[in-house]
Motif scaffolding. Structure first.
Motif, PDB file in Angstrom:
ATOM      1  N   ARG A   1       0.826  -1.204   0.000  1.00  0.00           N
ATOM      2  CA  ARG A   1       0.000   0.000   0.000  1.00  0.00           C
ATOM      3  C   ARG A   1       0.865   1.260   0.000  1.00  0.00           C
ATOM      4  N   ALA A   2       1.997   1.199   0.692  1.00  0.00           N
ATOM      5  CA  ALA A   2       2.903   2.357   0.694  1.00  0.00           C
ATOM      6  C   ALA A   2       3.463   2.611  -0.700  1.00  0.00           C
ATOM      7  N   MET A   3       3.777   1.550  -1.427  1.00  0.00           N
ATOM      8  CA  MET A   3       4.326   1.729  -2.776  1.00  0.00           C
ATOM      9  C   MET A   3       3.235   2.146  -3.764  1.00  0.00           C
ATOM     10  N   VAL A   4       2.018   1.625  -3.584  1.00  0.00           N
ATOM     11  CA  VAL A   4       0.911   2.090  -4.411  1.00  0.00           C
ATOM     12  C   VAL A   4       0.676   3.575  -4.169  1.00  0.00           C
ATOM     13  N   LYS A   5       0.745   3.998  -2.918  1.00  0.00           N
ATOM     14  CA  LYS A   5       0.587   5.415  -2.589  1.00  0.00           C
ATOM     15  C   LYS A   5       1.647   6.253  -3.290  1.00  0.00           C
ATOM     16  N   ALA A   6       2.896   5.763  -3.288  1.00  0.00           N
ATOM     17  CA  ALA A   6       3.977   6.484  -3.960  1.00  0.00           C
ATOM     18  C   ALA A   6       3.721   6.574  -5.458  1.00  0.00           C
ATOM     19  N   ALA A   7       3.186   5.491  -6.050  1.00  0.00           N
ATOM     20  CA  ALA A   7       2.868   5.517  -7.484  1.00  0.00           C
ATOM     21  C   ALA A   7       1.751   6.511  -7.773  1.00  0.00           C
ATOM     22  N   LEU A   8       0.708   6.493  -6.952  1.00  0.00           N
ATOM     23  CA  LEU A   8      -0.419   7.400  -7.159  1.00  0.00           C
ATOM     24  C   LEU A   8       0.008   8.858  -7.026  1.00  0.00           C
ATOM     25  N   GLN A   9       0.887   9.156  -6.087  1.00  0.00           N
ATOM     26  CA  GLN A   9       1.358  10.525  -5.901  1.00  0.00           C
ATOM     27  C   GLN A   9       2.099  11.042  -7.122  1.00  0.00           C
ATOM     28  N   ARG A  10       2.591  10.142  -7.941  1.00  0.00           N
ATOM     29  CA  ARG A  10       3.349  10.520  -9.131  1.00  0.00           C
ATOM     30  C   ARG A  10       2.537  10.319 -10.412  1.00  0.00           C
ATOM     31  N   GLY A  11       1.237  10.153 -10.267  1.00  0.00           N
ATOM     32  CA  GLY A  11       0.375   9.995 -11.435  1.00  0.00           C
ATOM     33  C   GLY A  11       0.432   8.614 -12.044  1.00  0.00           C
ATOM     34  N   GLY A  12       0.871   7.614 -11.261  1.00  0.00           N
ATOM     35  CA  GLY A  12       0.997   6.267 -11.781  1.00  0.00           C
ATOM     36  C   GLY A  12      -0.140   5.364 -11.347  1.00  0.00           C
ATOM     37  N   THR A  13      -0.032   4.098 -11.704  1.00  0.00           N
ATOM     38  CA  THR A  13      -1.013   3.081 -11.346  1.00  0.00           C
ATOM     39  C   THR A  13      -0.262   1.826 -10.889  1.00  0.00           C
ATOM     40  N   HIS A  14      -1.003   0.749 -10.631  1.00  0.00           N
ATOM     41  CA  HIS A  14      -0.393  -0.526 -10.276  1.00  0.00           C
ATOM     42  C   HIS A  14      -1.123  -1.628 -11.019  1.00  0.00           C
ATOM     43  N   TYR A  15      -0.467  -2.768 -11.140  1.00  0.00           N
ATOM     44  CA  TYR A  15      -1.014  -3.901 -11.882  1.00  0.00           C
ATOM     45  C   TYR A  15      -2.059  -4.606 -11.022  1.00  0.00           C
ATOM     46  N   LEU A  16      -3.206  -4.927 -11.620  1.00  0.00           N
ATOM     47  CA  LEU A  16      -4.323  -5.480 -10.866  1.00  0.00           C
ATOM     48  C   LEU A  16      -4.294  -7.000 -10.740  1.00  0.00           C
ATOM     49  N   THR A  17      -3.356  -7.677 -11.408  1.00  0.00           N
ATOM     50  CA  THR A  17      -3.361  -9.140 -11.350  1.00  0.00           C
ATOM     51  C   THR A  17      -2.732  -9.677 -10.077  1.00  0.00           C
ATOM     52  N   TYR A  18      -2.161  -8.794  -9.289  1.00  0.00           N
ATOM     53  CA  TYR A  18      -1.473  -9.271  -8.103  1.00  0.00           C
ATOM     54  C   TYR A  18      -2.343  -9.103  -6.862  1.00  0.00           C
ATOM     55  N   GLN A  19      -1.777  -9.221  -5.687  1.00  0.00           N
ATOM     56  CA  GLN A  19      -2.542  -9.403  -4.465  1.00  0.00           C
ATOM     57  C   GLN A  19      -3.613  -8.329  -4.240  1.00  0.00           C
ATOM     58  N   LEU A  20      -4.560  -8.674  -3.381  1.00  0.00           N
ATOM     59  CA  LEU A  20      -5.657  -7.769  -3.054  1.00  0.00           C
ATOM     60  C   LEU A  20      -5.262  -6.819  -1.920  1.00  0.00           C
ATOM     61  N   PHE A  21      -3.992  -6.431  -1.883  1.00  0.00           N
ATOM     62  CA  PHE A  21      -3.497  -5.580  -0.801  1.00  0.00           C
ATOM     63  C   PHE A  21      -3.937  -4.117  -0.911  1.00  0.00           C
ATOM     64  N   PRO A  22      -3.931  -3.509  -2.115  1.00  0.00           N
ATOM     65  CA  PRO A  22      -4.338  -2.108  -2.201  1.00  0.00           C
ATOM     66  C   PRO A  22      -5.777  -1.908  -1.731  1.00  0.00           C
ATOM     67  N   THR A  23      -6.048  -0.761  -1.157  1.00  0.00           N
ATOM     68  CA  THR A  23      -7.402  -0.473  -0.689  1.00  0.00           C
ATOM     69  C   THR A  23      -8.322  -0.176  -1.866  1.00  0.00           C
ATOM     70  N   ARG A  24      -9.628  -0.233  -1.628  1.00  0.00           N
ATOM     71  CA  ARG A  24     -10.607   0.102  -2.669  1.00  0.00           C
ATOM     72  C   ARG A  24     -10.385   1.543  -3.120  1.00  0.00           C
ATOM     73  N   GLN A  25     -10.076   2.427  -2.181  1.00  0.00           N
ATOM     74  CA  GLN A  25      -9.851   3.836  -2.525  1.00  0.00           C
ATOM     75  C   GLN A  25      -8.627   3.984  -3.431  1.00  0.00           C
ATOM     76  N   GLN A  26      -7.568   3.232  -3.148  1.00  0.00           N
ATOM     77  CA  GLN A  26      -6.381   3.302  -3.985  1.00  0.00           C
ATOM     78  C   GLN A  26      -6.664   2.776  -5.390  1.00  0.00           C
ATOM     79  N   VAL A  27      -7.399   1.678  -5.472  1.00  0.00           N
ATOM     80  CA  VAL A  27      -7.690   1.093  -6.784  1.00  0.00           C
ATOM     81  C   VAL A  27      -8.562   2.035  -7.610  1.00  0.00           C
ATOM     82  N   GLU A  28      -9.545   2.655  -6.988  1.00  0.00           N
ATOM     83  CA  GLU A  28     -10.416   3.573  -7.733  1.00  0.00           C
ATOM     84  C   GLU A  28      -9.668   4.840  -8.144  1.00  0.00           C
ATOM     85  N   ARG A  29      -8.710   5.257  -7.336  1.00  0.00           N
ATOM     86  CA  ARG A  29      -7.911   6.426  -7.729  1.00  0.00           C
ATOM     87  C   ARG A  29      -7.023   6.085  -8.919  1.00  0.00           C
TER      88      ARG A  29
END
Length: 503
Positions: free
Chosen positions: A438-466
């Motif tokens: 979640r910390a790394m997803v947050k870092a990606a989002l802060q930089r206008g990035g995204t994350h791959y959805l095929t991996y674990q269900l660790f990111p929050t719903r809010q992070q995924v929707e962002r």
């Protein structure tokens, strides 16, 4: 004349060498026995294990159908019995996309025929359970190659479409670019043809839609010539990499790229030095270059890779081996396009690792190219602060593309930063890994990035929707196309319905 006897020093040296050899053989034998025991997980027909071993789900049944009629019957049977349906290919998703508790799992690997090739237009039609290995084996003798393929040939075509996976090409982005059409089995048992012009909404939803909308039956793909490339490798500092990449983009001969960061955690060059491998078009061709390569020395590579799971010194050795030997810095190598996407360029079998108490987990982040150095600095800080056991990392390029609803790089070109980590599977370790992700997803989002959805269900719903603002739209479309939610998996149930599956 007496015969000279060997001195004690020579005898002692031979004895010591013999003892060391015996000990090493014993250690290797013990390791192989231990590893075999760990990977021999009990897999009954009604239990589904994901490749990361985080999910061990009891399902209703696993049906391996080999005909279209069989797949239609399986879906209709499940609907009549009030059961859910999930789909599995090579079983390598880690986010619960291919199973659901008490569901009927369609094992698609038997639905794997190559149907037809239109040579004039270079169009190949293949059933969705075929692997890229199957496709390459068919195309290579005909002088052809896959246009877009994910990192390994072991995955199924349907699985790659469902994840909209990407590969190493510099000229394009994800597999969607090579898809001309496909046929889809819907929840009501009907089969429809889908393309950019026919049922275009489904085209945008199904590719990258993780099996939420139906069963992909067969796919028509654009293919290309199996040309010859020249591979080049060199080590660069991560801060210089964006400039190196900019020069590659101006080089018309540059066709593919793969980057491997330094994984030695005790080195001051950790995630700073990058081995940049590129493949360039070549006019040279030689007999034998188009023969498909195979993965070799699997046990040896598996042994050393496993040592690096448990030892930092082994990571250091692996890095030096990659830098000095495997990548052959400064040397050029001729290779066909097909083989540039196969072992040893893309090894796979040696990574097989499924013990019951530990797991290799993957995460992937799509970072705008302008934010690359900043993101890598933050990743380095996070993994060191959390004492994360990083055992492998690669970086690729993903060209922006918004052909699908859940696009990874819909507006800007991005670098895909992939991390493989090893963790224990007890509750606290999994929770710690979740916090790190979640910390790394947050870092990606802060930089206008995204994350791959095929991996674990660790990111929050809010992070995924962002990261994926179209997600509510996709879930609403799911209810329209599949109102009874026949096609179900843990990814959808978690993010659409709030169900929990992790320890």
């Amino acid at each position: 004349m007496s015969r000279r006897q060997p001195g004690w020093g020579g005898v002692a040296t031979k004895v010591v060498a013999t003892v060391i050899a015996v000990v090493l053989l014993a250690l290797v034998g013990a390791y192989l026995t231990w590893n075999q025991q760990l990977t021999a997980v009990d897999r009954t027909k009604d239990t589904y294990f994901d490749v990361g071993m985080l999910h061990r789900t009891e399902v209703h049944s696993i049906r391996r159908e080999t005909t279209e009629r069989g797949l239609v019957d399986a879906v209709n049977d499940a609907r009549r019995q009030g059961l859910k349906v999930a789909m599995a290919g090579s079983h390598h998703s880690q986010g619960g996309q291919s199973f659901y508790p008490d569901a009927v799992v369609l094992d698609m690997t038997g639905f794997d025929r190559i149907l037809r090739l239109d040579r004039a237009r270079k169009l190949l039609t293949v059933q969705s359970g075929a692997t890229w290995q199957d496709v390459q084996a068919y195309l290579a003798p005909r002088g052809l190659s896959v246009m877009r393929m994910q990192s390994s040939y072991a995955f199924t075509v349907g699985g790659t479409l469902s994840a909209n996976a990407h590969g190493r090409d510099l000229s394009g982005s994800s597999v969607v670019e090579s898809v001309r059409s496909f046929r889809l089995l819907l929840a009501d048992g009907k089969v429809v043809r889908v393309s950019r012009d026919e049922n275009p909404e489904l085209f945008r939803l199904v590719i990258g839609g993780y099996g939420m909308f139906g069963v992909i039956l067969d796919v028509t793909l654009q293919v290309v010539d199996d040309v010859i490339y020249e591979k080049r490798s060199r080590t660069v500092d991560y801060r210089a990499f964006p400039a190196v990449f900019a020069r590659l983009q101006r080089d018309p001969s540059a066709k593919m790229m793969l980057v491997r960061p330094n994984i030695d955690p005790h080195s001051d060059r950790f995630l700073r030095d990058l081995i940049v491998s590129t493949w360039h078009s070549s006019d040279v061709d030689r007999p034998g270059l188009h023969r498909l390569s195979k993965e070799r020395a699997i046990l040896r590579d598996r042994f050393f890779f496993d040592l690096s799971r448990r030892s930092d010194w082994a990571k250091s050795v692996r890095w030096r081996m990659q830098e000095r030997l495997l990548e052959k810095r400064g040397a050029n190598e001729l290779i066909s396009r097909n083989n540039a996407m196969r072992p040893p360029e893309a090894p796979f079998a040696f990574l097989d690792y499924r013990p019951t108490n530990r797991a290799d987990l993957l995460t992937e982040y799509y970072i705008p190219t302008t934010e690359f150095t900043s993101f890598l600095d933050e990743v380095r800080r996070i993994v060191r602060a959390d004492d994360t056991n990083v055992i492998s990392s690669t970086i690729r390029f993903v060209r922006h593309n918004d052909d699908v609803e859940l696009a990874y790089a819909p507006e800007r070109d991005a670098f895909a930063v992939i991390l493989m980590t090893n963790t224990e599977l007890d509750r606290e370790s999994v929770r710690a890994t979740s916090r790190t992700t979640r910390a790394m997803v947050k870092a990606a989002l802060q930089r206008g990035g995204t994350h791959y959805l095929t991996y674990q269900l660790f990111p929050t719903r809010q992070q995924v929707e962002r990261a994926y603002p179209n997600l509510p739209k996709v879930f609403a479309a799911k209810k329209r196309w599949d109102p009874k939610e026949l096609f179900m998996n843990e990814f959808y149930a978690h993010y659409a319905k709030g169900e929990e599956f992790l320890p």
